[in-house]
Design a protein around this motif. Sequence first.
Motif, PDB file in Angstrom:
ATOM      1  N   ARG A  34      12.040  -8.098  -2.131  1.00 11.05           N
ATOM      2  CA  ARG A  34      12.729  -6.822  -1.894  1.00 11.05           C
ATOM      3  C   ARG A  34      12.000  -5.991  -0.838  1.00 11.05           C
ATOM      4  O   ARG A  34      12.628  -5.365   0.019  1.00 11.05           O
ATOM      5  N   LEU A  35      10.685  -5.968  -0.879  1.00  8.17           N
ATOM      6  CA  LEU A  35       9.936  -5.220   0.128  1.00  8.17           C
ATOM      7  C   LEU A  35      10.153  -5.814   1.517  1.00  8.17           C
ATOM      8  O   LEU A  35      10.280  -5.087   2.511  1.00  8.17           O
ATOM      9  N   ILE A  67       9.412  -0.213  -6.827  1.00 12.28           N
ATOM     10  CA  ILE A  67       9.568  -0.266  -5.372  1.00 12.28           C
ATOM     11  C   ILE A  67       9.661   1.134  -4.776  1.00 12.28           C
ATOM     12  O   ILE A  67       9.061   1.418  -3.727  1.00 12.28           O
ATOM     13  N   LYS A  69       7.189   2.576  -1.913  1.00 13.53           N
ATOM     14  CA  LYS A  69       7.661   3.186  -0.668  1.00 13.53           C
ATOM     15  C   LYS A  69       7.043   4.565  -0.478  1.00 13.53           C
ATOM     16  O   LYS A  69       6.585   4.915   0.621  1.00 13.53           O
ATOM     17  N   LEU A 116       9.373  -8.370  -6.193  1.00  7.34           N
ATOM     18  CA  LEU A 116       8.886  -7.263  -5.379  1.00  7.34           C
ATOM     19  C   LEU A 116       8.653  -7.704  -3.932  1.00  7.34           C
ATOM     20  O   LEU A 116       9.034  -6.999  -2.991  1.00  7.34           O
ATOM     21  N   GLU A 152      12.839  -2.013  -9.420  1.00 10.79           N
ATOM     22  CA  GLU A 152      13.395  -1.143  -8.392  1.00 10.79           C
ATOM     23  C   GLU A 152      12.730   0.236  -8.423  1.00 10.79           C
ATOM     24  O   GLU A 152      12.491   0.843  -7.378  1.00 10.79           O
TER      25      GLU A 152
END
Length: 284
Positions: free
Chosen positions: A114-115, A150, A154, A111, A147
Amino acid sequence: MNIFGKTIKIFLIDGEPNGRLTCELSNWTGKAFKIPRNKIKISANRPELENTGVYILFGKSSDDKDLAYIGEGEEIYKRIVQQVSGKDFWNDAIVFVSKDENLNKAHIKYLENRLYEIAKKVNRYNLNNSNIPTKSSISESDQAEMEEFIENIKLLTNTLGYKIFEELIHENQTIEEQISNTFYIRAARGADAQGQVTNEGFVVLKNSEISDSVTSSLNQSIINFRQRLINEGKIISNNNKLIFTEDYLFSSPSTAAAIVMGRSANGLTEWKLSDGRILKSVEI
């Protein structure tokens, strides 16, 4: 594409809008905490903050630019306490944990990476991370779950007022959406630009060309704005043309048009669709 409504539950822990709060999304096992820096010390008794999770620190740089740090921790509260003494730029922390305690070290490293990647690509905030977070290797099924996690991070981060992961122009627009919402200016002195209306304002698209000069009657504040964009590398000279290096958000279509055309302009009439209709006629 079908768009469905979502229910978000916000709880003001301290009974005030600028204090601590929790944020939950219906049918999601995750949970968000927003904690002001001066409330970190009194948050030690929150059991959820003993869990594994990821966090984002938000503040300003010395030149007043938006600045953020993305991190992770197996005992998230202890990690944030360390950041109180370790970093002084931030004023708010947003923490994401799992209510079912189903996040492990590999998950949060995934995480975090990816962030970081998403924030770097969106490029709304400067990132205080000194290194690119390492991306862990997880199974295909875990990756799919992360995902989805995530996407909810967001959504909630944006809901709480931080657009660090929010693209100026969404990449998944259909051809029809692009055609119906892409406006053009082709004018004297080399102006050849494209832009789109968004919920936040008017975005001039990357690679748009602006006029190579300005008129003597142009407002000095616009001239200064234009020069600042050049100084910051938002606009560069390429093959004797001045072009935008990235999508850029303006507060109004008129400011965008003035920058592009190098003269005073009414953006509601200068920006036109490919079929010739002006922006004003489309909005009314």
